[in-house]
Design a protein around this motif. Structure first.
Motif, PDB file in Angstrom:
ATOM      1  N   PHE A 140     -28.693 107.710 -26.977  1.00  0.00           N
ATOM      2  CA  PHE A 140     -28.611 108.125 -25.575  1.00  0.00           C
ATOM      3  C   PHE A 140     -29.855 107.676 -24.815  1.00  0.00           C
ATOM      4  O   PHE A 140     -29.776 107.221 -23.673  1.00  0.00           O
ATOM      5  N   TRP A 141     -31.013 107.792 -25.461  1.00  0.00           N
ATOM      6  CA  TRP A 141     -32.263 107.370 -24.837  1.00  0.00           C
ATOM      7  C   TRP A 141     -32.263 105.860 -24.582  1.00  0.00           C
ATOM      8  O   TRP A 141     -32.675 105.400 -23.517  1.00  0.00           O
ATOM      9  N   LYS A 142     -31.790 105.084 -25.557  1.00  0.00           N
ATOM     10  CA  LYS A 142     -31.787 103.632 -25.411  1.00  0.00           C
ATOM     11  C   LYS A 142     -30.870 103.199 -24.276  1.00  0.00           C
ATOM     12  O   LYS A 142     -31.202 102.285 -23.510  1.00  0.00           O
ATOM     13  N   VAL A 143     -29.717 103.860 -24.156  1.00  0.00           N
ATOM     14  CA  VAL A 143     -28.808 103.554 -23.048  1.00  0.00           C
ATOM     15  C   VAL A 143     -29.462 103.911 -21.720  1.00  0.00           C
ATOM     16  O   VAL A 143     -29.390 103.153 -20.743  1.00  0.00           O
ATOM     17  N   TYR A 144     -30.102 105.082 -21.678  1.00  0.00           N
ATOM     18  CA  TYR A 144     -30.800 105.494 -20.450  1.00  0.00           C
ATOM     19  C   TYR A 144     -31.909 104.514 -20.099  1.00  0.00           C
ATOM     20  O   TYR A 144     -32.093 104.162 -18.922  1.00  0.00           O
ATOM     21  N   LEU A 157     -30.589 101.541 -18.453  1.00  0.00           N
ATOM     22  CA  LEU A 157     -30.184 101.877 -17.093  1.00  0.00           C
ATOM     23  C   LEU A 157     -31.393 102.011 -16.178  1.00  0.00           C
ATOM     24  O   LEU A 157     -31.364 101.582 -15.019  1.00  0.00           O
ATOM     25  N   GLU A 158     -32.470 102.585 -16.703  1.00  0.00           N
ATOM     26  CA  GLU A 158     -33.706 102.723 -15.912  1.00  0.00           C
ATOM     27  C   GLU A 158     -34.254 101.358 -15.538  1.00  0.00           C
ATOM     28  O   GLU A 158     -34.696 101.145 -14.397  1.00  0.00           O
ATOM     29  N   ASP A 159     -34.230 100.416 -16.463  1.00  0.00           N
ATOM     30  CA  ASP A 159     -34.705  99.064 -16.172  1.00  0.00           C
ATOM     31  C   ASP A 159     -33.853  98.402 -15.089  1.00  0.00           C
ATOM     32  O   ASP A 159     -34.382  97.705 -14.209  1.00  0.00           O
ATOM     33  N   VAL A 160     -32.543  98.643 -15.153  1.00  0.00           N
ATOM     34  CA  VAL A 160     -31.649  98.082 -14.133  1.00  0.00           C
ATOM     35  C   VAL A 160     -31.957  98.672 -12.763  1.00  0.00           C
ATOM     36  O   VAL A 160     -32.026  97.953 -11.756  1.00  0.00           O
ATOM     37  N   PHE A 174     -34.127 121.692 -22.475  1.00  0.00           N
ATOM     38  CA  PHE A 174     -35.542 121.334 -22.352  1.00  0.00           C
ATOM     39  C   PHE A 174     -36.029 120.466 -23.509  1.00  0.00           C
ATOM     40  O   PHE A 174     -37.046 119.785 -23.380  1.00  0.00           O
ATOM     41  N   SER A 175     -35.296 120.464 -24.622  1.00  0.00           N
ATOM     42  CA  SER A 175     -35.643 119.552 -25.711  1.00  0.00           C
ATOM     43  C   SER A 175     -35.434 118.106 -25.295  1.00  0.00           C
ATOM     44  O   SER A 175     -36.173 117.211 -25.732  1.00  0.00           O
ATOM     45  N   MET A 176     -34.428 117.865 -24.446  1.00  0.00           N
ATOM     46  CA  MET A 176     -34.177 116.495 -24.003  1.00  0.00           C
ATOM     47  C   MET A 176     -35.350 115.980 -23.163  1.00  0.00           C
ATOM     48  O   MET A 176     -35.723 114.802 -23.268  1.00  0.00           O
ATOM     49  N   VAL A 177     -35.937 116.841 -22.346  1.00  0.00           N
ATOM     50  CA  VAL A 177     -37.101 116.443 -21.557  1.00  0.00           C
ATOM     51  C   VAL A 177     -38.259 116.085 -22.485  1.00  0.00           C
ATOM     52  O   VAL A 177     -38.959 115.080 -22.286  1.00  0.00           O
ATOM     53  N   ILE A 178     -38.459 116.904 -23.506  1.00  0.00           N
ATOM     54  CA  ILE A 178     -39.534 116.643 -24.476  1.00  0.00           C
ATOM     55  C   ILE A 178     -39.269 115.341 -25.224  1.00  0.00           C
ATOM     56  O   ILE A 178     -40.169 114.514 -25.404  1.00  0.00           O
ATOM     57  N   ALA A 179     -38.021 115.148 -25.665  1.00  0.00           N
ATOM     58  CA  ALA A 179     -37.682 113.954 -26.434  1.00  0.00           C
ATOM     59  C   ALA A 179     -37.846 112.683 -25.609  1.00  0.00           C
ATOM     60  O   ALA A 179     -38.431 111.696 -26.086  1.00  0.00           O
ATOM     61  N   TYR A 236     -40.282 109.561 -26.509  1.00  0.00           N
ATOM     62  CA  TYR A 236     -39.855 108.177 -26.669  1.00  0.00           C
ATOM     63  C   TYR A 236     -40.599 107.260 -25.690  1.00  0.00           C
ATOM     64  O   TYR A 236     -40.994 106.152 -26.051  1.00  0.00           O
ATOM     65  N   ALA A 237     -40.770 107.719 -24.438  1.00  0.00           N
ATOM     66  CA  ALA A 237     -41.401 106.888 -23.416  1.00  0.00           C
ATOM     67  C   ALA A 237     -42.874 106.639 -23.723  1.00  0.00           C
ATOM     68  O   ALA A 237     -43.385 105.530 -23.539  1.00  0.00           O
ATOM     69  N   GLU A 238     -43.570 107.684 -24.207  1.00  0.00           N
ATOM     70  CA  GLU A 238     -45.002 107.571 -24.480  1.00  0.00           C
ATOM     71  C   GLU A 238     -45.310 107.122 -25.902  1.00  0.00           C
ATOM     72  O   GLU A 238     -46.445 106.792 -26.211  1.00  0.00           O
ATOM     73  N   GLY A 239     -44.288 107.122 -26.769  1.00  0.00           N
ATOM     74  CA  GLY A 239     -44.543 106.886 -28.178  1.00  0.00           C
ATOM     75  C   GLY A 239     -45.269 108.044 -28.825  1.00  0.00           C
ATOM     76  O   GLY A 239     -46.006 107.868 -29.807  1.00  0.00           O
TER      77      GLY A 239
END
Length: 245
Positions: A85-89, A92-95, A173-178, A182-185
């Motif tokens: 889900f993160w990779k798809v998002y 989409l963010e890059d687009v 709220f776990s999705m926000v943390i996840a 992923y974004a910050e590594g």
């Protein structure tokens, strides 16, 4: 009176989510689409999991470990799906950022990204509530209530609503943390989410013990508070860092 009770159980499970949807999500059509797509995705994942495990159920055992295996495999599957889900998002963010550059508009702000993650998490939580709570509430609108021997102090429907509320909050709220991890590594955030998910799932096994709901529910809400505190600290740190740039 039972109609009022049924409505009360449903509002207990989904009331905070409804408030979050009205105050934050409903103001942006893209966030509404994110919630709907996320809910559909996680419902499909739960249906797939139930189909896989249907061949092994019911478990003719009083031991807890077969249910533990079920929870571990389910959490592993859903956490793998979260990465997808993160990779798809991210694509989409890059687009969206590329389109913003093309039309000379600002890129997504940090708050926009957090709201998208929040919407994705809310969809995950709603799918869990629909699958595990709302599907059980139909009898609650009937002429009586229902108790189980292992938790005779609290009606079964109330226990289901309370547990559903806990998991909706954890997933949201776990999705926000996840997403931040992923974004910050950030390995801490990346590990925190699946561990919390797994521990919360395993805590529900306490309900199999006699009177276990009086222990399991407080433990579950301790995990809820831990998730909220961690998410709040992470959001505050990111916003403070962003303002300092």
């Amino acid at each position: 009176m039972t109609v009022a009770a049924g409505i009360g159980y449903a509002l207990l499970a989904l009331g905070p989510s409804l408030s979050l949807f009205v105050t934050v999500i409903s103001k942006k059509p893209f966030l509404i689409l994110t919630v709907l797509s996320s809910t559909l995705l996680w419902l499909i994942s739960l249906i797939v999991l139930s189909g896989i495990w249907r061949g092994f159920l019911p478990l003719n055992s009083t031991a807890w470990w077969p249910y533990g295996i079920l929870i571990v495999t389910s959490v592993a599957f859903q956490e793998g799906l979260r990465c997808l889900f993160w990779k798809v998002y991210k694509r989409l963010e890059d687009v969206l950022d590329a389109f913003a550059d093309k039309v000379s508009k600002p890129r997504l702000f940090l708050t926009d990204k957090m709201q998208i993650a929040l919407a994705g998490g809310l969809g995950h939580g709603l799918a869990h509530a629909v699958f595990f709570c709302l599907s059980l509430l139909t009898p609650a609108f009937g002429p009586a209530t229902y108790f189980v021997n292992r938790c005779s102090q609290i009606p079964f429907f109330l226990v289901s609503a309370i547990i559903a509320l806990a998991f909706v909050t954890i997933h949201t709220f776990s999705m926000v943390i996840a997403f931040n991890g992923y974004a910050e590594g950030n390995k801490l955030d990346q590990v925190f989410v699946p561990i919390v998910h797994l521990v919360a799932g395993m805590v529900t096994l306490v309900n199999f013990a006699s009177g276990g709901c009086t222990i399991g529910i407080p433990l579950l809400y301790f995990i809820v508070i831990l998730t909220l505190v961690h998410c709040g600290k992470m959001v505050w740190r990111r916003l403070t860092e962003n303002q300092g740039r």
